[in-house]
Design a protein around this motif. Structure first.
Motif, PDB file in Angstrom:
ATOM      1  N   GLU A   1       0.864  -1.193   0.000  1.00 35.54           N
ATOM      2  CA  GLU A   1       0.000   0.000   0.000  1.00 35.54           C
ATOM      3  C   GLU A   1       0.895   1.236   0.000  1.00 35.54           C
ATOM      4  O   GLU A   1       1.411   1.639   1.039  1.00 35.54           O
ATOM      5  CB  GLU A   1      -0.902  -0.010   1.247  1.00 35.54           C
ATOM      6  CG  GLU A   1      -1.804   1.214   1.327  1.00 35.54           C
ATOM      7  CD  GLU A   1      -2.690   1.229   2.582  1.00 35.54           C
ATOM      8  OE1 GLU A   1      -2.736   0.236   3.329  1.00 35.54           O
ATOM      9  OE2 GLU A   1      -3.323   2.280   2.811  1.00 35.54           O
TER      10      GLU A   1
ATOM     11  N   GLU B   1      -4.911   3.363  -2.249  1.00 39.55           N
ATOM     12  CA  GLU B   1      -5.797   4.203  -1.435  1.00 39.55           C
ATOM     13  C   GLU B   1      -5.956   5.556  -2.124  1.00 39.55           C
ATOM     14  O   GLU B   1      -4.965   6.214  -2.476  1.00 39.55           O
ATOM     15  CB  GLU B   1      -5.227   4.383  -0.022  1.00 39.55           C
ATOM     16  CG  GLU B   1      -6.058   5.387   0.779  1.00 39.55           C
ATOM     17  CD  GLU B   1      -5.845   5.369   2.271  1.00 39.55           C
ATOM     18  OE1 GLU B   1      -5.607   4.294   2.852  1.00 39.55           O
ATOM     19  OE2 GLU B   1      -5.941   6.465   2.861  1.00 39.55           O
TER      20      GLU B   1
ATOM     21  N   HIS C   1      -3.984   8.515  -0.713  1.00 41.71           N
ATOM     22  CA  HIS C   1      -2.534   8.425  -0.907  1.00 41.71           C
ATOM     23  C   HIS C   1      -2.151   8.857  -2.325  1.00 41.71           C
ATOM     24  O   HIS C   1      -1.097   9.462  -2.530  1.00 41.71           O
ATOM     25  CB  HIS C   1      -2.047   7.005  -0.626  1.00 41.71           C
ATOM     26  CG  HIS C   1      -2.294   6.549   0.790  1.00 41.71           C
ATOM     27  ND1 HIS C   1      -1.933   5.311   1.244  1.00 41.71           N
ATOM     28  CD2 HIS C   1      -2.869   7.174   1.848  1.00 41.71           C
ATOM     29  CE1 HIS C   1      -2.270   5.185   2.525  1.00 41.71           C
ATOM     30  NE2 HIS C   1      -2.857   6.308   2.903  1.00 41.71           N
TER      31      HIS C   1
ATOM     32  N   HIS D   1      -8.424   0.918  -0.916  1.00 41.82           N
ATOM     33  CA  HIS D   1      -8.916   1.735   0.196  1.00 41.82           C
ATOM     34  C   HIS D   1      -9.528   3.005  -0.387  1.00 41.82           C
ATOM     35  O   HIS D   1      -8.812   3.968  -0.665  1.00 41.82           O
ATOM     36  CB  HIS D   1      -7.778   2.104   1.161  1.00 41.82           C
ATOM     37  CG  HIS D   1      -7.391   0.974   2.051  1.00 41.82           C
ATOM     38  ND1 HIS D   1      -6.367   1.055   2.971  1.00 41.82           N
ATOM     39  CD2 HIS D   1      -7.934  -0.263   2.189  1.00 41.82           C
ATOM     40  CE1 HIS D   1      -6.275  -0.094   3.624  1.00 41.82           C
ATOM     41  NE2 HIS D   1      -7.212  -0.920   3.158  1.00 41.82           N
TER      42      HIS D   1
ATOM     43  N   ASP E   1     -11.186   3.028   3.689  1.00 43.14           N
ATOM     44  CA  ASP E   1     -10.290   3.421   4.786  1.00 43.14           C
ATOM     45  C   ASP E   1     -10.668   4.856   5.165  1.00 43.14           C
ATOM     46  O   ASP E   1      -9.999   5.815   4.796  1.00 43.14           O
ATOM     47  CB  ASP E   1      -8.818   3.309   4.358  1.00 43.14           C
ATOM     48  CG  ASP E   1      -7.888   3.234   5.563  1.00 43.14           C
ATOM     49  OD1 ASP E   1      -8.379   3.376   6.698  1.00 43.14           O
ATOM     50  OD2 ASP E   1      -6.672   3.032   5.372  1.00 43.14           O
TER      51      ASP E   1
HETATM   52 MG    MG Z   1      -5.102   2.682   3.881  1.00 43.61          MG
END
Ligand code: MG
Ligand code: GLO
Length: 346
Positions: free
Chosen positions: A176, A212, A215, A240, A285
């Motif tokens: 991740e 994600e 991110h 996520h 998330d």
């Molecule tokens: Mg995450």
């Protein structure tokens, strides 16, 4: 567009956070793990994500036998409740042993701790009948760039992953990526970095990625392009979804709450790639706002899933033929407006 498919949804116990930030204490009391698990089905979710110590609390002080026993007991509970364990992730950022990084620490004792803990995480995953380990490389980076060698750090990450692949011949690992926070600069900031690292590992087929939304945005990248990139390699194994308002601390806002159009693009990309058809989960998330009252504690999870499902409908009802005609005519002005009006329901 792909044929009608259902999605499988997942969240982690950490997604019921208590509202603390660097400037203030929690605003909600700690909820028990049982309560977090009990919410899952009612919210329309099917699976739970775990850190190793969500599954077996305080595992650093426990024997291997005890850890296996507790993981087994959790597996029974999950089975009884009809809940799958989607992923297990070694939490390599809390311990005093990971202050200077985990796999990339400058202290060999601490690197050893990180690898051993990761192998133990695989054993826990096996007890939970879960074949996917997530590596969020939280502390693999620097505050002071000169304190570590970038090349050596990448080699150490590959070495650690190879030990994990060697420990279990079936386990798969999803990296991740995140460009910053808690570190100033991280070694594996994007999906391109994650997949390049996978190629250096002893069994590249078993190393993939988790994307994600927040991110990607923090790295200045478009989440739907990152999703497409990973899918081109057949390497998007978990997700996520959330949202993020520009370049600041990692906000983990409800999916679509900042940029609905980008959320639409992410869902459309997932549909086009038939994400989920090989058993992949859609995880959110997301965190409650600091201001969230106890009685509204699950709203961010409920709302993210609702928005996602609305956007699946929007992706499936998007007039692809009309869009393609506009593309053919290079009439991107009307294509742009067509997307807006579709989202506005006009
Ligand atoms: Mg995450
Ligand atoms: C933080 C990460 C974190 C991970 C989780 C699973 O920025 O997104 O929430 O996803 O710890 O490893």
């Amino acid at each position: 567009m792909s044929k009608k498919r259902d999605y499988t949804f997942s969240y982690g116990p950490w997604n019921f956070s208590e509202g603390q930030d660097p400037y203030g204490p929690p605003t909600r009391p700690v909820q028990t793990f049982d309560w977090k698990l009990d919410q899952l089905k009612g919210l329309g979710y099917d699976a739970m994500m775990f850190h190793d110590d969500d599954a077996v609390p305080e595992l650093d002080g426990k024997s291997h036998k005890q850890i296996r026993k507790e993981a087994k007991a959790l597996h029974r509970r999950l089975k009884d409740a009809g809940i799958a364990a989607e992923i297990v992730a070694p939490r390599l950022w809390f311990s005093p042993n990971t202050i200077d990084g985990a796999y990339t620490s400058n202290d060999p004792k601490h690197r050893k701790y990180a690898v051993e803990r990761s192998l133990q995480c695989i054993d826990i995953a096996n007890e939970l009948d879960c074949g996917l380990i997530v590596l969020w490389l939280a502390r693999e980076g620097t505050y002071v760039r000169e304190s570590k060698s970038g090349r050596r750090s990448v080699e150490l990450i590959v070495e650690a992953i190879d030990k994990m692949l060697g420990h279990d011949k079936k386990i798969r690992i999803a990296i991740e990526p995140k460009p910053n926070e808690p570190m100033d600069v991280a070694y594996i900031p994007t999906i391109g970095h994650a997949l390049a690292v996978a190629q250096l590992c002893s069994d590249p087929k078993r190393v993939g990625a988790l994307i994600e939304t927040a991110h990607c945005i923090l790295a200045g990248l478009d989440p739907s392009d990152e999703i497409d990139f990973a899918c081109t390699f057949g390497k998007l194994w978990s997700l996520h979804l959330n949202d993020q308002n520009g370049l600041k601390f990692d906000q983990d806002k409800p999916f679509g709450s900042v940029n609905l159009r980008s959320a639409f693009d992410q869902v459309r990309t997932l549909e086009r790639n038939k994400y989920g058809s090989r058993g992949e989960c859609v995880a959110f998330d997301v965190h409650p706002f600091r201001t969230t009252k106890i009685e509204h504690w699950a709203k961010h999870l409920e709302n993210s899933r609702r928005t996602f499902l609305h956007l699946v409908e929007k992706a499936r009802s998007f007039d692809e033929k009309a869009a393609q005609a506009l593309v053919k005519d290079r009439n991107y002005a009307d294509l742009d407006q067509m997307v807006l009006e579709h989202l506005l329901g006009k």
